[in-house]
Design a protein around this motif. Structure first.
Motif, short mmCIF file in Angstrom:
data_model
loop_
_atom_site.label_atom_id
_atom_site.label_comp_id
_atom_site.label_asym_id
_atom_site.label_seq_id
_atom_site.Cartn_x
_atom_site.Cartn_y
_atom_site.Cartn_z
N ASN A 111 90.16 12.64 48.16
CA ASN A 111 89.06 11.71 48.15
C ASN A 111 87.77 12.24 48.75
O ASN A 111 86.71 12.19 48.14
CB ASN A 111 89.53 10.51 49.00
N GLU A 153 86.48 4.21 41.69
CA GLU A 153 86.11 3.71 43.01
C GLU A 153 84.96 4.53 43.60
O GLU A 153 84.01 3.98 44.18
CB GLU A 153 87.33 3.75 43.93
N ASN A 157 81.20 3.57 44.85
CA ASN A 157 80.77 3.83 46.23
C ASN A 157 79.49 4.64 46.33
O ASN A 157 78.69 4.42 47.23
CB ASN A 157 81.87 4.57 47.00
C1 NAG Z 1 84.67 3.24 49.06
O1 NAG Z 1 84.03 2.60 50.12
C2 NAG Z 1 84.90 1.75 50.88
C3 NAG Z 1 84.11 1.06 51.92
O2 NAG Z 1 83.06 1.80 52.41
C4 NAG Z 1 86.04 2.63 51.48
O3 NAG Z 1 86.91 1.84 52.13
C5 NAG Z 1 86.74 3.38 50.35
O4 NAG Z 1 87.71 4.19 50.89
C6 NAG Z 1 85.79 4.12 49.55
N1 NAG Z 1 86.49 4.69 48.45
C7 NAG Z 1 86.54 5.99 48.24
C8 NAG Z 1 87.34 6.39 47.05
O5 NAG Z 1 85.98 6.79 48.94
#
Ligand code: NAG
Ligand code: FAD
Ligand code: NAP
Ligand code: NAG
Ligand code: NAG
Ligand code: NAG
Ligand code: NAG
Length: 832
Positions: A111, A153, A157
């Motif tokens: 990630n 996702e 973000n």
């Molecule tokens: C996207 O943002 C949310 C909240 O800031 C976080 O919890 C999540 O892990 C993020 N997703 C990725 C794939 O980085």
């Protein structure tokens, strides 16, 4: 049709090299880092970021990045690192670094790292680049055996605010040793330099390949202009012929065509006159220097047009070699801009040198379709051949010097690289090319023609072999320039063999075959060999003026030798032999006369094959031998002399060979009125009186009795030799401006020795000899004055010593400059 097909073949051959390299629209041959230039944005980011190890806070790094070997290097390599390897190897090294040695799993699945890469791409890639990024990313992961994680996702973000909040990662300052525990964004300045580095490296090769099209464009343009000129000449000649025959139909055969020289009022004619005067006809540096056939310091000075063409070629080559280098300070692969320039010019000149090679062979060959499709002479092509060779060698030497500098100054891998094949093969090729240029010096060609030729061919083979080994790395793409060379060379040789078979085998299987159909006779008093051949029952080609053939003596020692000779006289079955005098050559042509066509060559023995042939004749009791000779031809083109009212034929010695067929042709055409020529002045200078006697009593016997053919014979024998009684009655040559004129009935000299046939000659009326050389310039000037007065057209044909040709050219040039439109110049030379 055949010719057209060959034209296509040549065009496709000449197009091949550049097509292979640049045709696909993508750079090949140097394994580009990415399939398309749109991918370079993503590739730069991906490589830069994936050289770091990312890990979630608190976990221990287990998946070592596959690219960690590249240490602190990000984008395009390490600053100041080893950067000057041979392109092949350096490229491979760079490529490994850039591709990160495959993909790391984190760059596809973790990630943190995926978000960093995505954010950087979103920040720096433009629309097209960003669209290309995800599919390319997927393909990179797939090739590394991973699957790219779901990006939905992350897509949601990564907003501008998110990007702005990320810490900046700069491979220049941040060490790769510490693990990164949160998402980062690549430094913008670093990204730009790394992107430029990647792009410039790969684009340089594409641009080099593109620039190598420049040569195709250059020579293609020249050939197209030449073909347009040829078409115009052919069309004009066609209409001139139509006018000639329609006039004949109206006025009856044999009527003299009314003279009409082009007028100065026509602006088109005026322009063409200026072009001819200043660009086409004069010697290179006329009026300051009249040299063209004569050397200046052992160098040929091309005629003006060819001089312009080769100068333009040099300028093109130099410009293409040294412009548009994308070198910039900060390039990650190189320490300095100078280093980049050495590398860029090394690659450019190497590729341009390769790009010269197809043209080198195209212009060197005997069977070149463009010789037929344009009005350029073999001599012009030979000059192009030499200049292309010099340019190719120049480029190769620059290429070699550059790599020497790169290997010694910017890296010290010279000695180690020398061991590799491609490297020393390159050295061999450059040395071979330079040797070929040196060993083609005109002095060697004059003195040792056969040795020159053998060495030239052997070195050419060595060079091609070395070059094939020099660039057999990667996709072998640069070989694309070498295959056309092999094809052009091979096809020239094949056509030669076909021509030899066509001209000779034909004879063997027909019933008229006699194996001793070739007669060579040596006339000692004239120091002249007369070769008579009858190539076949049905001549496979039509002998005619302006042709030359190559003669082989395959059964002799050095049987591969072949020498060009101008067709001196001919007879064909449908052309009654009696009219051109061949049949009156008594016994020697009786066989040929009854077996179809016969070709006659006049040969002056020199030191090589012609000398050996003379010795054979001298050994024979009657001076006559019947060797087995093969001919290859015909080469050369007929000049349209019959469109001119007056012909001035200047010939020296055996140069008569090129004049006789035109005179014979004139007699034929005059019979049915298809020529406008009414006055032929043959100005023939020679050293031996006997030579005039031989030819004036045979081939020219009928011609010299006509009142439209005038023979003006000049004898220049300085010291009468004991073997010839010919000049016995003459006084010492006087070099006064008014040469001594003496009337001498030709057939009363008792030159006895080998000339037993002279008893059979039908004696021509007395003709006049002048002692000393003809004043070529004066004769042309006088004729021009007369033609101006009667507004008729004059053609000047020269086949003789270099000085004679240069004088004639200069005289024609001066007539043109003085505003005389109706003059044309034709030069047949006995050498190149
Ligand atoms: C996207 O943002 C949310 C909240 O800031 C976080 O919890 C999540 O892990 C993020 N997703 C990725 C794939 O980085
Ligand atoms: C188009 C053309 C037409 C010619 N017509 C005639 C002709 O009708 N009568 C005649 O006597 N001579 C003619 N020559 C010249 C003739 O080809 C040479 O004299 C002959 O090749 C010399 O051979 P050699 O081995 O006896 O001479 P060498 O003594 O070995 O050489 C004498 C000279 O001939 C040149 N030469 C030798 N071989 C060749 C070759 N294969 N191609 C070009 N140049 C060569 C050499 O460079 C040298 O300058 C012609 C030449 C050309 C190019
Ligand atoms: N490649 C070769 O080596 C080769 C082979 C065969 C023929 N050829 C060429 O073919 C031509 C004839 O050869 P060849 O041996 O038969 O010739 P040749 O017997 O020497 O006859 C040439 C004649 O031309 C005369 N001449 C020379 N320069 C002249 C000028 N500027 N103006 C007027 N007349 C001039 C010569 O006079 P002088 O006696 O006063 O010089 C001589 O009479 C020459 O071009 C020769 O070079 C070349
Ligand atoms: C890189 O180094 C700079 C300055 O040394 C620092 O401010 C920055 O946080 C570092 N970036 C990362 C991702 O560690
Ligand atoms: C050819 O050779 C034969 C015998 O060898 C001879 O009879 C004949 O006359 C020769 N032909 C010529 C043209 O010399
Ligand atoms: C005239 O004669 C020449 C030579 O024989 C021939 O080639 C040509 O075709 C003839 N032309 C005409 C119109 O008869
Ligand atoms: C030719 O030779 C004959 C006899 O051999 C002689 O009588 C005559 O005078 C000679 N003629 C010339 C021109 O030399």
């Amino acid at each position: 049709m055949v010719a057209f097909k060959s034209l296509l073949l040549y065009l496709s051959l000449s197009l091949t090299p550049a097509y292979v390299v640049a045709g696909g629209g993508k750079p090949h041959g140097f394994s580009p880092s990415a399939p398309s230039y749109d991918d370079y944005c993503f590739l730069t980011i991906y490589n830069s970021i994936s050289s770091y190890t990312f890990q979630l806070p608190g976990t221990v790094s287990s998946t070592t990045s596959a690219s960690s070997s590249s240490a602190s290097s990000g984008g395009g390599g390490s600053r100041g690192g080893s950067s000057s390897g041979h392109s092949g190897h350096k490229r491979a090294e760079l490529q490994k670094r850039r591709k990160g040695g495959g993909s790391s799993s984190n760059a596809c699945t973790l990630n943190l790292e995926v978000a960093s890469i995505y954010a950087s791409a979103k920040a720096y890639c433009n629309g097209k680049q960003f669209t290309a990024a995800i599919p390319y990313w997927q393909s990179l992961c797939t090739s590394g055996g991973y699957t790219l994680m779901d990006l939905t996702e992350i897509e949601a973000n990564v907003t501008q605010a998110y990007i702005n909040s990320l810490p900046v990662l700069n491979p220049d300052s941040n060490s790769t040793s510490a693990a990164i525990e949160k998402a980062v964004i690549l430094d913008k300045a670093y990204y730009e330099v790394a992107y430029h580095t990647n792009y410039a490296h790969d684009y340089a090769f594409e641009q080099d390949a593109l620039f190598s099209w420049g040569f195709l464009g250059f020579w293609g343009g020249i050939m197209v202009l030449g073909m347009v000129h040829k078409i115009v000449t052919v069309v004009l000649a066609f209409f001139a012929d139509r006018r000639l025959s329609s006039r004949r139909d109206v006025e009856g055969a044999g009527t003299i065509a009314a003279p009409s020289a082009p007028s100065a009022a026509d602006p088109l004619a005026k322009t063409w006159h200026l072009i001819r005067t200043w660009f086409i006809i004069p010697a290179g540096f006329a009026p300051f220097s009249e040299h063209h056939q004569r050397y200046i310091y052992w160098h040929t000075i091309p005629r003006r047009l060819d001089l312009f063409i080769v100068s333009a070629f040099w300028i093109t080559a130099i410009v293409l070699s040294f412009v548009r280098y994308d070198s910039f300070s900060g390039n990650l692969s190189y320490s300095t801009v100078a280093n980049q320039n050495w590398q860029l010019s090394a690659d450019r000149t190497g590729i341009l040198s390769y790009a010269c090679l197809p043209f080198l062979w195209l212009f060197g060959g005997r069977n070149n379709i463009f010789l037929w499709a344009t009005n350029f002479s073999f001599r012009s092509f030979n000059i192009f051949h030499r200049h292309v060779a010099w340019v190719a060698t120049f480029e190769a030497i620059v290429h070699s010097i550059n790599y020497t500098v790169l290997y010694t100054v910017y890296s010290s891998s010279y000695a180690s690289s020398y061991a590799s094949n491609y490297f020393y093969m390159g050295v061999v090729a450059t040395i071979t090319m330079s040797l070929m240029v040196l060993l083609s010096h005109s002095w060697l060609r004059q003195k040792f023609y056969e040795s020159f030729l053998i060495i030239h061919i052997v070195l050419a083979i060595v060079m091609i072999y070395a070059l094939l080994r020099h660039t057999n790395f990667e996709n072998e793409t640069w070989q694309g320039y070498l295959y056309p060379v092999v094809a052009i060379w091979g096809s020239d040789r094949v056509v030669r063999i076909v021509r030899v078979l066509y001209c000779n085998l034909h004879v063997k299987f027909s019933k008229g075959f006699i194996h001793n159909e070739t007669t060579v006779r040596y006339f000692a008093d004239a120091d002249l060999l007369r070769i008579e051949m009858s190539p076949g029952v049905r001549a496979p080609f039509k002998p005619g003026p302006g042709q030359h053939y190559y003669l082989y003596q395959p059964m002799a020692l050095l049987g591969w030798e072949n020498h060009p000779f101008t067709l001196g006289a001919y007879s064909t079955k449908d052309m009654p032999a009696a009219h051109n005098g061949v049949a009156s050559m008594t016994s020697i042509s009786s066989a040929a006369g009854s077996y179809g066509s016969s070709l006659v060559f006049y040969v002056r023995p020199y030191d090589g094959w012609t000398q050996r042939l003379r010795k054979q004749c001298q050994k024979a009791a009657d001076g006559i031998v019947h060797p087995k000779l093969l001919i290859e031809g015909p080469y050369g083109e007929k000049a349209d002399l019959h469109h001119f009212d007056t012909l001035l034929l200047f010939v020296g010695g055996t140069g008569i060979a090129s004049a006789v067929p035109y005179i014979l042709d004139h007699i034929q055409c005059a019979r049915n009125g298809t020529t406008r020529t009414t006055n032929i002045q043959l100005i023939w200078s020679g050293r031996q009186r006997a030579m005039f006697d031989h030819i004036a009593n045979t081939e020219l016997r009928d011609a010299l009795q006509r009142n439209d053919v005038h023979g003006n014979f000049y004898i220049t024998c300085r010291a009468p030799t004991t073997s010839t009684a010919v000049l016995g009655q003459e006084e010492e040559k006087k070099s006064s401006s008014l040469p001594q004129v003496m009337a001498m009935p030709s057939a009363n000299s008792n030159s006895s020795d080998s000339d037993s046939a002279s008893a059979n000659y039908i004696q021509v009326p007395a003709y006049i000899f002048t002692l000393g050389r003809p004043d070529v310039k004066q004769l042309i000037a006088t004729t021009v004055e007369q033609s101006k007065a009667s507004s008729s057209k004059v053609a000047v044909l020269v086949c003789g010593p270099a000085q004679m040709a240069d004088d004639s050219r200069a005289a024609v040039f001066s007539a043109l400059r003085n505003g005389f439109y109706g003059i044309e110049y034709f030069e047949e030379t006995f050498g190149w």
